[in-house]
Design a protein around this motif. Structure first.
Motif, PDB file in Angstrom:
ATOM      1  N   MET A   1     -76.645  32.103 -57.516  1.00 51.86           N
ATOM      2  CA  MET A   1     -76.495  33.466 -58.026  1.00 51.86           C
ATOM      3  C   MET A   1     -77.749  34.305 -57.802  1.00 51.86           C
ATOM      4  SD  MET A   1     -74.150  35.315 -59.346  1.00 51.86           S
ATOM      5  CE  MET A   1     -73.990  36.958 -60.051  1.00 51.86           C
ATOM      6  N   GLY A   2     -78.928  33.732 -57.998  1.00 54.43           N
ATOM      7  CA  GLY A   2     -80.147  34.500 -57.797  1.00 54.43           C
ATOM      8  C   GLY A   2     -80.332  34.924 -56.357  1.00 54.43           C
ATOM      9  N   GLY A   3     -80.099  34.014 -55.417  1.00 48.89           N
ATOM     10  CA  GLY A   3     -80.237  34.340 -54.003  1.00 48.89           C
ATOM     11  C   GLY A   3     -79.216  35.351 -53.540  1.00 48.89           C
ATOM     12  N   MET A   4     -77.962  35.186 -53.975  1.00 51.70           N
ATOM     13  CA  MET A   4     -76.917  36.125 -53.561  1.00 51.70           C
ATOM     14  C   MET A   4     -77.175  37.518 -54.123  1.00 51.70           C
ATOM     15  SD  MET A   4     -73.329  33.986 -53.688  1.00 51.70           S
ATOM     16  CE  MET A   4     -73.355  33.721 -55.483  1.00 51.70           C
ATOM     17  N   THR A   5     -77.623  37.588 -55.378  1.00 50.47           N
ATOM     18  CA  THR A   5     -77.896  38.889 -55.982  1.00 50.47           C
ATOM     19  C   THR A   5     -79.029  39.602 -55.261  1.00 50.47           C
ATOM     20  OG1 THR A   5     -77.168  38.111 -58.152  1.00 50.47           O
ATOM     21  CG2 THR A   5     -78.560  40.064 -58.107  1.00 50.47           C
ATOM     22  N   CYS A   6     -80.115  38.879 -54.996  1.00 54.69           N
ATOM     23  CA  CYS A   6     -81.237  39.470 -54.270  1.00 54.69           C
ATOM     24  C   CYS A   6     -80.786  39.959 -52.896  1.00 54.69           C
ATOM     25  CB  CYS A   6     -82.350  38.433 -54.137  1.00 54.69           C
ATOM     26  SG  CYS A   6     -83.784  39.002 -53.191  1.00 54.69           S
ATOM     27  N   ALA A   7     -80.035  39.118 -52.187  1.00 51.33           N
ATOM     28  CA  ALA A   7     -79.570  39.479 -50.845  1.00 51.33           C
ATOM     29  C   ALA A   7     -78.663  40.700 -50.884  1.00 51.33           C
ATOM     30  CB  ALA A   7     -78.844  38.297 -50.209  1.00 51.33           C
ATOM     31  N   ALA A   8     -77.765  40.759 -51.873  1.00 52.02           N
ATOM     32  CA  ALA A   8     -76.827  41.885 -51.956  1.00 52.02           C
ATOM     33  C   ALA A   8     -77.548  43.185 -52.278  1.00 52.02           C
ATOM     34  CB  ALA A   8     -75.755  41.588 -53.004  1.00 52.02           C
ATOM     35  N   LEU A   9     -78.531  43.130 -53.179  1.00 53.45           N
ATOM     36  CA  LEU A   9     -79.257  44.358 -53.499  1.00 53.45           C
ATOM     37  C   LEU A   9     -80.098  44.811 -52.304  1.00 53.45           C
ATOM     38  CD1 LEU A   9     -80.126  46.623 -55.285  1.00 53.45           C
ATOM     39  CD2 LEU A   9     -81.727  45.082 -56.458  1.00 53.45           C
ATOM     40  N   LEU A  10     -80.752  43.896 -51.619  1.00 56.41           N
ATOM     41  CA  LEU A  10     -81.494  44.274 -50.413  1.00 56.41           C
ATOM     42  C   LEU A  10     -80.553  44.867 -49.364  1.00 56.41           C
ATOM     43  CD1 LEU A  10     -83.966  41.262 -50.049  1.00 56.41           C
ATOM     44  CD2 LEU A  10     -84.505  43.581 -50.829  1.00 56.41           C
ATOM     45  N   ALA A  11     -79.348  44.309 -49.268  1.00 52.68           N
ATOM     46  CA  ALA A  11     -78.359  44.852 -48.332  1.00 52.68           C
ATOM     47  C   ALA A  11     -77.965  46.271 -48.721  1.00 52.68           C
ATOM     48  CB  ALA A  11     -77.131  43.945 -48.292  1.00 52.68           C
TER      49      ALA A  11
ATOM     50  N   LYS B   1     -72.487  46.885 -64.737  1.00 55.26           N
ATOM     51  CA  LYS B   1     -72.436  48.007 -63.786  1.00 55.26           C
ATOM     52  C   LYS B   1     -73.077  47.630 -62.456  1.00 55.26           C
ATOM     53  CE  LYS B   1     -72.627  51.567 -67.399  1.00 55.26           C
ATOM     54  NZ  LYS B   1     -73.450  52.662 -67.984  1.00 55.26           N
ATOM     55  N   VAL B   2     -74.212  46.938 -62.538  1.00 55.88           N
ATOM     56  CA  VAL B   2     -74.917  46.568 -61.314  1.00 55.88           C
ATOM     57  C   VAL B   2     -74.107  45.569 -60.502  1.00 55.88           C
ATOM     58  CG1 VAL B   2     -76.968  45.420 -60.405  1.00 55.88           C
ATOM     59  CG2 VAL B   2     -77.192  47.050 -62.289  1.00 55.88           C
ATOM     60  N   LEU B   3     -73.521  44.569 -61.185  1.00 60.37           N
ATOM     61  CA  LEU B   3     -72.730  43.569 -60.464  1.00 60.37           C
ATOM     62  C   LEU B   3     -71.511  44.198 -59.816  1.00 60.37           C
ATOM     63  CD1 LEU B   3     -72.488  40.640 -59.668  1.00 60.37           C
ATOM     64  CD2 LEU B   3     -71.365  40.165 -61.852  1.00 60.37           C
ATOM     65  N   LEU B   4     -70.908  45.156 -60.483  1.00 65.19           N
ATOM     66  CA  LEU B   4     -69.763  45.847 -59.897  1.00 65.19           C
ATOM     67  C   LEU B   4     -70.189  46.579 -58.631  1.00 65.19           C
ATOM     68  CD1 LEU B   4     -66.733  46.340 -60.455  1.00 65.19           C
ATOM     69  CD2 LEU B   4     -67.401  48.433 -61.660  1.00 65.19           C
ATOM     70  N   ASP B   5     -71.358  47.199 -58.675  1.00 63.87           N
ATOM     71  CA  ASP B   5     -71.878  47.903 -57.492  1.00 63.87           C
ATOM     72  C   ASP B   5     -72.179  46.924 -56.361  1.00 63.87           C
ATOM     73  OD1 ASP B   5     -73.387  50.214 -56.078  1.00 63.87           O
ATOM     74  OD2 ASP B   5     -74.914  48.643 -56.265  1.00 63.87           O
ATOM     75  N   LEU B   6     -72.823  45.804 -56.675  1.00 66.46           N
ATOM     76  CA  LEU B   6     -73.220  44.853 -55.635  1.00 66.46           C
ATOM     77  C   LEU B   6     -72.036  44.147 -54.997  1.00 66.46           C
ATOM     78  CD1 LEU B   6     -76.435  43.203 -57.144  1.00 66.46           C
ATOM     79  CD2 LEU B   6     -76.248  45.156 -55.596  1.00 66.46           C
ATOM     80  N   THR B   7     -70.897  44.178 -55.649  1.00 69.73           N
ATOM     81  CA  THR B   7     -69.692  43.557 -55.081  1.00 69.73           C
ATOM     82  C   THR B   7     -68.716  44.613 -54.568  1.00 69.73           C
ATOM     83  OG1 THR B   7     -68.651  43.458 -57.278  1.00 69.73           O
ATOM     84  CG2 THR B   7     -69.871  41.511 -56.535  1.00 69.73           C
ATOM     85  N   GLY B   8     -69.209  45.832 -54.379  1.00 74.59           N
ATOM     86  CA  GLY B   8     -68.354  46.877 -53.815  1.00 74.59           C
ATOM     87  C   GLY B   8     -67.147  47.189 -54.658  1.00 74.59           C
ATOM     88  N   GLN B   9     -67.289  47.090 -55.979  1.00 73.58           N
ATOM     89  CA  GLN B   9     -66.209  47.353 -56.934  1.00 73.58           C
ATOM     90  C   GLN B   9     -65.067  46.339 -56.834  1.00 73.58           C
ATOM     91  OE1 GLN B   9     -66.888  50.188 -58.938  1.00 73.58           O
ATOM     92  NE2 GLN B   9     -68.766  50.239 -57.727  1.00 73.58           N
TER      93      GLN B   9
END
Length: 535
Positions: A27-37, A84-92
């Motif tokens: 989860m930590g790696g995916m979250t970091c990668a998604a926000l950087l993306a 809210k942030v997780l919804l944004d990082l997963t494209g809703q």
């Protein structure tokens, strides 16, 4: 929703150059990668396993599908910033289902209580059960809220390098350190006189893996606050988390490569410039993020000389959180009528504050001594509104308890499913004993059992590479939070860390660690983006 999994064993021909390489797809790696993306970077995520997601992954046997680590998650609705942030990082695309009015039920030897998403109702139930402790219960609520506020500034202090600790710890983190430096037991003992009430208030310690005598009170308070709006489960199962986060990485020109076993960092000119895979292949990027845990980072990835640095040795000496065993149950029929529900069930066999892990290797002087001191029971198929049980009504259950990692240490280097007759005999014995204990609490489920499989700390270490199979990373003790090097920017230029070890525990704790890492790498862009999302 993506039409196919956004990962592959091979990189596309046009891949690279990479802005960032992320090692590990938990989860930590995916979250970091998604926000950087989301900030416009091309990110490469590397995962040694054939399935990404870490403890968010799932597996299937004969029509049943189980999650391995997502049982109840808070703060994912749109009232919470993280939601809210997780919804944004997963494209809703990623949606969550509530477990209902009650998300946890605790059964003690002669007492039962429901943990409700209605905090006022929960507090009233506690005060009715412990009328002499009404003021203490109210004070507990005030303290957990105070910790929540203090930890925001603490997380902000983590965005700066370790060299700033003397200043940032004093200006930003001091209020949080007051709670981080205290154990949960010592804090509560000052104003909660009833020992049974202290056991009830700390009954959720299994969510962070450290008993009240050792855990930092701040982490206990964060977990308590984490469920202030109840518990949730991802619609479509926990595998959707990785699918949707990694799709965001792919949509920005990044990639996720599975079966990519990283052997070590590439260091040139005194900074991290890439990674070397176990087969010798080298991959380069401007920056590297290790999301495999702080201890694994310093003991496995760093060059030998760097491992002897003071910062690396200080992290390597911190204790890991407990290991566990899990019974995966395949059930048929109407299990709701047999006592199962979407809420999590906790069965405590004793009021003792010394009960922590099950020791099936020890001689038992009584039947009670032979049992696991606590069982955590979950029924994932009843949590997911998208689950279709079919005409055979296929449902899943999970039974978890903590055990010492040393009990299976001698098997950790053997191949999965090739660990030999001694290991299989051990698993058979533990399975029978745990099933007997489980069915003593929920006997009506026994006729519904059709499949059972046991995972051990050796299993966990094989698939997640977690040292000793620790499911929560570093144990959340006061000593852990006094280590000034547990922050995203490491003393090795170009190397960052993400994940729960940098923040809190569990799925959302790891998510916070991923957000902190991305924010430490791209502070102004990340903060602007997160502020826009939070509005």
């Amino acid at each position: 929703m993506a039409n196919s999994n956004p990962w592959s064993t091979k990189l596309p021909p046009e891949s690279g150059p990479w802005d960032t390489i992320v090692i590990g797809s938990a989860m930590g790696g995916m979250t970091c990668a998604a926000l950087l993306a989301r900030l416009g970077q091309r990110v490469l995520v590397l995962e040694h396993h054939y399935v990404p997601g870490g403890f968010t992954q799932t597996f299937t046997r004969k029509g049943w599908t189980w999650d391995v680590g997502v049982h109840a998650v808070g703060e994912v609705d749109e009232r919470a910033l993280l939601g809210k942030v997780l919804l944004d990082l997963t494209g809703q695309r990623l949606r969550w289902a509530s477990l209902g009015p009650v998300y946890d039920t605790f059964d003690f030897p002669d007492f039962r209580i429901d943990f409700s998403r209605d905090r006022k109702a929960w507090q009233a139930a506690l005060q009715e059960a412990f009328p002499a402790e009404r003021d203490a219960i109210a004070q507990y609520g005030r303290l957990t809220r105070e910790v929540g506020v203090a930890m925001r500034a603490y997380y902000l202090s983590r965005l700066f390098g370790a060299w700033t600790a003397p200043l940032t710890d004093r200006l930003l983190a001091a209020p949080a350190h007051r709670f981080l430096a205290q154990t949960t037991e010592a804090t509560l003992a000052r104003f909660v006189k009833n020992e049974r009430l202290r056991r009830v208030l700390t009954a959720q310690w299994g969510y962070y893996g450290s008993p009240p005598s050792r855990s930092s009170f701040a982490i206990h308070a964060l977990v308590a606050r984490h469920f202030q709006h109840g518990g949730y489960y991802p619609e479509g199962g926990s595998a959707r988390i990785a699918i949707e986060l990694l799709q965001t990485v792919k949509d920005a020109g990044g990639a996720t490569r599975i079966r990519a076993d990283v052997d070590s960092l590439l260091v040139a000119g005194g900074r991290a410039v890439g990674v070397r895979l176990r087969d010798g292949e080298q991959l380069r990027a401007r920056r590297v993020v290790s999301a495999i845990g702080a201890q694994a980072t310093v003991t496995r990835l760093l060059p030998p000389a760097e491992r002897q640095a003071a910062w690396a040795r200080s992290i390597a000496q911190l204790p890991q959180s407990p290991s566990h065993v899990c019974l995966y149950l395949g059930l048929r029929g109407d299990i709701r009528q047999a006592g199962a529900g979407p809420e999590n069930r906790w069965f405590y066999e004793t009021w003792s504050d010394q009960a922590e892990a099950w020791h099936p290797d020890r001689p038992a002087s009584s039947e009670a001594d032979a049992q696991a001191p606590v069982l955590y029971c979950s029924f994932p198929s009843l949590k997911d509104p998208r689950h279709d049980p079919g005409p055979q009504q296929l449902h899943t259950g999970e039974v978890v308890t903590f055990v010492p990692a040393a009990l299976t240490a001698r098997f950790r280097d053997a191949r999965w499913r090739r660990r030999g007759p001694e290991y299989e005999a051990l698993k058979k014995d533990w399975t029978e004993r745990l099933l007997a204990q489980f069915f003593r609490h929920l006997p009506a489920l026994k006729p519904h059992l059709d499949w059972v499989e046991l995972s051990t700390p050796a299993t966990t270490e094989t698939f997640t590479r977690a040292p000793s199979g620790a499911i929560y990373g570093l144990e959340p003790t006061p000593a852990r939070y006094s280590n000034r090097y547990l922050r995203p920017a490491t003393p090795l230029p170009g190397l960052f860390m993400a994940g729960g070890d940098l923040a809190s525990v569990g799925v959302m704790g790891a998510m916070v660690g991923g957000l902190l890492c991305a924010a430490a790498m791209e502070p102004w862009a990340a903060i602007r983006h997160l502020r826009a999302v939070s509005r």
